[in-house]
Design an enzyme around this catalytic site. Structure first.
Site, PDB file in Angstrom:
ATOM      1  N   CYS A   1     -13.044   3.078  -2.752  1.00  0.00           N
ATOM      2  CA  CYS A   1     -12.428   2.383  -3.887  1.00  0.00           C
ATOM      3  C   CYS A   1     -13.250   1.133  -4.217  1.00  0.00           C
ATOM      4  O   CYS A   1     -13.633   0.382  -3.318  1.00  0.00           O
ATOM      5  CB  CYS A   1     -10.995   1.997  -3.528  1.00  0.00           C
ATOM      6  SG  CYS A   1     -10.168   1.138  -4.880  1.00  0.00           S
TER       7      CYS A   1
ATOM      8  N   CYS B   1      -9.259  -5.407  -2.343  1.00  0.00           N
ATOM      9  CA  CYS B   1      -8.001  -5.795  -1.682  1.00  0.00           C
ATOM     10  C   CYS B   1      -8.294  -6.027  -0.186  1.00  0.00           C
ATOM     11  O   CYS B   1      -8.716  -5.092   0.512  1.00  0.00           O
ATOM     12  CB  CYS B   1      -6.948  -4.702  -1.860  1.00  0.00           C
ATOM     13  SG  CYS B   1      -6.804  -4.177  -3.588  1.00  0.00           S
TER      14      CYS B   1
ATOM     15  N   CYS C   1      -7.198  -3.649   2.744  1.00  0.00           N
ATOM     16  CA  CYS C   1      -7.256  -2.191   2.557  1.00  0.00           C
ATOM     17  C   CYS C   1      -8.496  -1.526   3.151  1.00  0.00           C
ATOM     18  O   CYS C   1      -9.623  -1.830   2.765  1.00  0.00           O
ATOM     19  CB  CYS C   1      -7.177  -1.875   1.063  1.00  0.00           C
ATOM     20  SG  CYS C   1      -7.137  -0.103   0.775  1.00  0.00           S
TER      21      CYS C   1
ATOM     22  N   CYS D   1       5.071  11.585  -2.308  1.00  0.00           N
ATOM     23  CA  CYS D   1       4.236  10.585  -2.983  1.00  0.00           C
ATOM     24  C   CYS D   1       2.766  10.926  -2.767  1.00  0.00           C
ATOM     25  O   CYS D   1       2.366  11.260  -1.648  1.00  0.00           O
ATOM     26  CB  CYS D   1       4.491   9.205  -2.412  1.00  0.00           C
ATOM     27  SG  CYS D   1       6.231   8.775  -2.354  1.00  0.00           S
TER      28      CYS D   1
ATOM     29  N   CYS E   1       6.138  11.188  -6.841  1.00  0.00           N
ATOM     30  CA  CYS E   1       5.685   9.813  -7.044  1.00  0.00           C
ATOM     31  C   CYS E   1       4.166   9.812  -6.928  1.00  0.00           C
ATOM     32  O   CYS E   1       3.612  10.602  -6.156  1.00  0.00           O
ATOM     33  CB  CYS E   1       6.292   8.921  -5.968  1.00  0.00           C
ATOM     34  SG  CYS E   1       5.721   7.203  -6.078  1.00  0.00           S
TER      35      CYS E   1
ATOM     36  N   CYS F   1       8.167   2.012  -8.930  1.00  0.00           N
ATOM     37  CA  CYS F   1       8.153   1.674  -7.508  1.00  0.00           C
ATOM     38  C   CYS F   1       7.177   0.507  -7.372  1.00  0.00           C
ATOM     39  O   CYS F   1       5.985   0.672  -7.635  1.00  0.00           O
ATOM     40  CB  CYS F   1       7.689   2.885  -6.696  1.00  0.00           C
ATOM     41  SG  CYS F   1       7.426   2.521  -4.953  1.00  0.00           S
TER      42      CYS F   1
ATOM     43  N   ARG G   1      12.360  -0.156   0.486  1.00  0.00           N
ATOM     44  CA  ARG G   1      11.693   0.746   1.435  1.00  0.00           C
ATOM     45  C   ARG G   1      10.982  -0.014   2.545  1.00  0.00           C
ATOM     46  O   ARG G   1      10.173  -0.898   2.292  1.00  0.00           O
ATOM     47  CB  ARG G   1      10.681   1.653   0.728  1.00  0.00           C
ATOM     48  CG  ARG G   1       9.987   2.552   1.750  1.00  0.00           C
ATOM     49  CD  ARG G   1       9.064   3.566   1.145  1.00  0.00           C
ATOM     50  NE  ARG G   1       9.746   4.370   0.177  1.00  0.00           N
ATOM     51  CZ  ARG G   1       9.215   4.712  -0.995  1.00  0.00           C
ATOM     52  NH1 ARG G   1       8.014   4.328  -1.315  1.00  0.00           N
ATOM     53  NH2 ARG G   1       9.905   5.441  -1.835  1.00  0.00           N
TER      54      ARG G   1
HETATM   55  S1  SF4 Z   1      -5.232  -1.117  -2.210  1.00  0.00           S
HETATM   56 FE1  SF4 Z   1      -7.120  -0.109  -1.505  1.00  0.00          FE
HETATM   57  S2  SF4 Z   1      -7.149   1.807  -2.658  1.00  0.00           S
HETATM   58 FE2  SF4 Z   1      -5.709   0.453  -3.716  1.00  0.00          FE
HETATM   59  S3  SF4 Z   1      -6.914  -0.595  -5.244  1.00  0.00           S
HETATM   60 FE3  SF4 Z   1      -6.939  -1.929  -3.441  1.00  0.00          FE
HETATM   61  S4  SF4 Z   1      -8.799  -1.297  -2.340  1.00  0.00           S
HETATM   62 FE4  SF4 Z   1      -8.358   0.318  -3.805  1.00  0.00          FE
END
Ligand code: SF4
Length: 357
Positions: free
Chosen positions: A65, A69, A72, A109, A140, A200, A272
């Site tokens: 990705c 974040c 993540c 999901c 979802c 959600c 949740r």
């Molecule tokens: S949480 Fe992870 S998968 Fe989702 S946008 Fe951020 S980096 Fe990408």
């Protein structure tokens, strides 16, 4: 005479969208027992306290990705040893959905690690939605940011819920993510809401934020024009290789307080108990249910991080007298019409019977 806290709860039993941060902080800082009592009273007003909704989460596209974040493992920016996977084929998704249904889940999901889906991906995910729905499961998806058109397309395919978290407060957000703005997230939530899908949206705690940020997150969610139908509260899972890998542990009682405050502010939403459950002992999970959590992820893996085994969840439910909530498949208008016709027929027969006797 009702206890003062029960009275206070009754007076506040309105769906509000005008919370101030100081009001939310007041809720957070009540004595723990008072907060839990109020949350449980509120919970009982809107839900069966001994039922928990079960969702299964499947990663349909893993890793690589472009977003940053900091929590993540799927971000391409961090070296977490995660194996990337392309968008799954439809058969693999159907198999996983069948297994989820067989083990008692009512919602399936599907998550893809995208900044946002490409328009070319939409027909394939729409196909997944239709197939999973045909199995009698609620659906979802979480695919990143959505345009208006994409939200409409997913809604037209029958998607019930779209997940897109706000993650944290507006003020703390920049400490965690820099590649998309808070407003981007709110825009996606608005596109989802306008398409007619259920929302959600929740966040993650334990990322180094302060209590005022946890209050800020809940305030943002509760002050949306409609409360999200589902509010996942995640405890940070510290994954080696991510910038938050060494973050300090959040006090367990503060986590329970967050659940209880979410229940009080969004009385009719499913709250949740999400990521981080693997690290919670049974007593803490039981307290979370007491505080008003009524939904869990019920699968051995959450996208890429471990989750308690389905068997141990069922054993815990048994010991607590909790049963999984069943998904009521919405009746089509043709079915409703047939039912009405049958009722009218019965009423007519009854009337004839009473006239004759
Ligand atoms: S949480 Fe992870 S998968 Fe989702 S946008 Fe951020 S980096 Fe990408």
């Amino acid at each position: 005479m009702a206890a003062p806290h029960a009275q206070a709860t009754q007076e506040e039993n309105t769906i509000r969208h005008n919370w101030t941060r100081s009001q939310v902080l007041e809720l957070f800082n009540q004595p723990f027992n008072d907060l839990l009592f109020d949350a449980q009273v509120m919970h009982r007003r809107h839900f069966n306290p001994n039922q928990v909704q079960l969702s299964t989460l499947l990663s349909i596209k893993t890793g690589a990705c472009p977003e940053d974040c900091k929590y993540c493992p799927q971000s391409a920016r961090y070296d977490t040893g995660l194996e990337k996977e392309k968008l799954l084929e439809i058969d693999a998704v159907i198999e996983a959905a069948k297994a989820a249904k067989a083990s008692g889940s009512s919602r399936f999901c599907m998550g893809a690690a995208w900044r946002s889906p490409h328009d070319r991906d939409i027909p394939k995910v729409a196909h997944m939605i239709r197939e999973v729905k045909a199995l009698g499961l609620e659906t979802c998806m979480t695919l990143g940011m959505l345009s208006e058109q994409q939200a409409d397309d997913l809604a037209a395919a029958g998607l019930d819920y779209y997940n897109h978290n706000l993650d944290t407060s507006k003020e703390f957000y920049g400490e965690v993510i820099t590649t998309r703005t808070y407003q981007d997230r709110l825009n996606t939530l608005s596109n989802v809401r306008n398409s007619g899908m259920k929302v959600c949206a929740g966040g993650i705690v334990g990322m180094g934020e302060e209590q005022k940020d946890r209050a800020g997150l809940l305030m943002e969610l509760a002050n949306l024009p409609h409360h999200p139908e589902s509010v996942p509260i995640n405890m940070l899972v510290k994954v080696a290789g991510t910038p938050l890998a060494d973050e300090q542990e959040l006090d367990s009682f503060e986590f329970i307080r967050t659940i209880a405050v979410a229940r009080l502010m969004m009385p009719k939403s499913y709250v949740r108990l999400s990521a981080g459950r693997e690290e919670m002992n049974e007593q803490m999970q039981a307290l979370a249910f007491m505080a008003g959590a009524n939904s869990i992820f019920y699968c051995d893996k959450l996208l890429t991080t471990p989750n308690p085994k389905a068997n141990s969840d069922m054993q815990l439910f048994q010991r607590l007298g909790i049963e999984p909530e069943q998904y009521q498949v919405e009746k089509t208008s043709a079915e409703q019409e047939a039912e009405l016709h049958q009722t009218l027929l019965e009423a007519k027969t009854d009337a004839q019977f009473y006239r004759a006797s």
